[in-house]
Design an enzyme around this catalytic site. Structure first.
Site, PDB file in Angstrom:
ATOM      1  N   GLY A  16     114.136 -16.259  83.793  1.00  0.00           N
ATOM      2  CA  GLY A  16     115.248 -16.702  82.843  1.00  0.00           C
ATOM      3  C   GLY A  16     116.098 -18.375  81.911  1.00  0.00           C
TER       4      GLY A  16
ATOM      5  N   GLY B  48     113.018 -10.763  79.625  1.00  0.00           N
ATOM      6  CA  GLY B  48     114.579 -10.855  81.036  1.00  0.00           C
ATOM      7  C   GLY B  48     115.425 -10.724  80.001  1.00  0.00           C
ATOM      8  CB  SER B  49     117.782 -13.772  80.300  1.00  0.00           C
ATOM      9  OG  SER B  49     116.905 -13.905  81.425  1.00  0.00           O
TER      10      SER B  49
ATOM     11  CG  ASP C 221     114.972  -8.250  83.395  1.00  0.00           C
ATOM     12  OD1 ASP C 221     114.382  -7.235  83.872  1.00  0.00           O
ATOM     13  OD2 ASP C 221     115.249  -9.419  84.619  1.00  0.00           O
TER      14      ASP C 221
ATOM     15  NE  ARG D  15      95.958 -19.913  75.847  1.00  0.00           N
ATOM     16  CZ  ARG D  15      95.212 -19.398  75.096  1.00  0.00           C
ATOM     17  NH1 ARG D  15      93.937 -19.396  75.493  1.00  0.00           N
ATOM     18  NH2 ARG D  15      95.693 -19.814  73.850  1.00  0.00           N
TER      19      ARG D  15
ATOM     20  CE  LYS E 112     114.022  -8.290  88.375  1.00  0.00           C
ATOM     21  NZ  LYS E 112     112.364  -8.423  88.080  1.00  0.00           N
TER      22      LYS E 112
ATOM     23  N   GLY F  25     109.694 -15.728  80.416  1.00  0.00           N
ATOM     24  CA  GLY F  25     110.091 -16.573  79.710  1.00  0.00           C
ATOM     25  C   GLY F  25     110.300 -15.930  77.963  1.00  0.00           C
TER      26      GLY F  25
END
Lengths: 200, 300
Positions: free
Chosen positions: B159, B241-242, B30, B171, B87, B220
């Protein structure tokens, strides 16, 4: 013959499993190559499709770029598709800043030559060396061979004349992805070279 | 799939799914501006996701999150040579039309943005540009593929910097794929009903043992070890992402996550890559998030 050395697929990033599957279907023992020690074991190498800038970076960071260059110079049979073709080109146009290739093919290649993903396409191409039927070629943000030097020869071109398949000694390169189709004549051509060379 | 194409054909299934195949084994990052995009490309990202705010900021600032300013996306397209994704809100087919007109390489119909339609997702077959969609389980993944998605990413919880939901979803999806392969043909009809997924796709997976499109993981991932764990669990690649640009040293952390993704099965490389990265993003434990703030529950 130098025993039954495996065939390698460069596995830093990209669609290396698809190439491994094609080679395994020929009865070859296939190993993934990410380290110099793995490269030393192989009798031929496929450089897959993927992101050439990433392959370049990781191959240098992990000390694989120089052994690869040496192996290519020694005559190791290598087949590169798309990003792999870029890696094999002596000159890369429109690379990211500082991008290098391994070289070996006396050609210059333009990266993302057709534009962005919306321009990705598939089409049938006649390849004289392979005979009938035409090859069904899948181009994904593909490169094009812009200039062909004296040592390299053209195997295939689009209707507009742009070169998309080349060969030079034990090196073979295509802009497109035969590993994504059921037509594996280019892989077969590479593998026959491997069998004929049995790189020692 | 016919193999006869005398005229060049764009936007085919194979070409759309094919780009995702080329991203495998890589990290998609990101980025919110051209400078971050350059850092990501330098670090070895296979693609970047252009957005206005990373999920951690969407979370902390609140409000409606929409598709990004076209100028921002264009600035990022000019800054890098790797694929640029962007996005659109779930169900917002006009945002998607704009992104296609902007010539982005992949559209993410994303739960990280505020949904625009709480009933329907975008009919993705209508587009030449391919789509990636999030999923928390196999049924959701197959519904997205049935709508034309050419790539799936497990959702995780964006996030947060908490990898537990990403673990749960990858999983779950791969576990359900494995379970299908153990069923007899006459059990697949009910399996399709229970997954709320089209029978043809369920039968195809029972036979092949794999999803028909590439499966990345997201939501995550904050450390090289997180990325390597996702790869060991069977992901084809990783979205971060973050985790990169909310950390102390983004360039170094980004490069480390790339290395750990390629050498995901080599603890020595992951160990070396993890040294001296500075602070990881602080993060939020998913268990501390009230249910309305969980993004993974958007989409159905």
């Amino acid at each position: 013959m130098a025993g039954n050395r495996p065939v390698g697929v460069l596995a830093l990033q990209g669609d290396y499993r698809e190439h491994a599957r094609v080679l395994a279907s020929f009865g070859a023992e296939v190993i993934t190559v990410r380290r110099p020690a793995e490269l030393e074991r192989v009798s031929g190498l496929v450089i897959p499709g993927g992101e050439s800038s990433v392959m370049d970076k990781l191959s240098r960071q992990f000390g694989l770029a120089e052994p690869l260059r040496a192996a290519i110079a020694d005559g190791l049979p290598v087949y590169g598709t798309c990003a792999g073709l870029i890696m094999l080109a002596d000159t890369v146009l429109d690379g990211m800043a500082g991008q290098r290739s391994l070289g070996g093919l006396d050609i210059s290649v333009r990266r993302n030559a057709f534009g962005r993903q919306r321009e990705s396409f598939e089409v049938d191409i006649d390849i004289e060396e392979l005979g009938a039927p035409p090859v069904h070629a899948v181009f994904i943000r593909a490169p094009v061979v812009e200039t062909v030097g004296e040592r390299a020869s053209v195997l295939g071109a689009l209707d507009d004349g742009r070169v998309i398949a080349v060969e030079q000694g034990n090196l073979l390169g295509t802009s497109f992805h035969p590993e994504m189709t059921d037509d594996h004549r280019f892989h077969r051509r590479f593998y026959e070279r491997v069998l004929a060379t049995r790189f020692v | 799939m016919t193999d006869s194409t005398p005229r060049p054909s764009v936007g085919s299934d194979r070409v759309k799914r094919g780009l995702a195949e080329m991203l495998k084994g890589g990290v998609i990052m990101d980025v919110v501006n051209a400078e971050q995009a350059r850092i990501a490309e330098d670090a070895g990202a296979v693609a970047v996701m252009a957005l206005e705010r990373v999920p951690a900021d969407i979370r902390s600032q609140g409000g409606v999150a929409r598709s990004s300013d076209p100028d921002l996306i264009e600035g990022i397209q000019k800054a890098v040579s790797i694929p640029v994704m962007a996005k659109a809100r779930i169900g917002h087919f006009v945002e998607a039309q704009m992104l296609q007109a902007l010539d982005v390489d992949y559209i993410d119909e994303s739960e990280v943005l505020s949904p625009a339609d709480y009933v329907n997702h975008i009919d993705k077959w209508n587009f030449t540009v391919p789509f990636v969609c999030g999923a928390t389980n196999l049924g959701e993944a197959l519904r997205r593929i049935n709508e034309g998605a050419a790539m799936i990413r497990s959702k995780g919880e964006a996030g947060t910097g908490d990898v537990s939901e990403a673990t749960k979803h990858i999983r779950k999806i791969l576990g359900e794929v494995r379970a299908l392969t153990a069923l007899s043909p006459d059990e697949l009809f009910v399996a399709a009903k229970e997954l709320q997924a089209p029978y043809a796709l369920v039968a195809e997976i029972a036979e092949s043992g794999t999803l028909p499109v590439v499966l990345f993981t997201a939501g995550g991932v904050a450390t090289p070890a997180d990325a390597a764990m996702m790869m060991q669990l069977g992901a084809d690649g990783v979205f971060v992402g973050s985790g990169v640009f909310k950390s102390g040293d983004p360039a170094k952390r980004a490069a480390a996550i790339v290395k750990a993704t390629t050498f995901y099965d080599d603890p020595q490389v992951i160990l070396e890559a993890s040294r001296g990265l500075g602070e990881a993003m602080v993060g939020i434990n998913v268990s501390d998030l009230a249910a309305p703030h969980r993004l993974a529950e958007r989409g159905w």
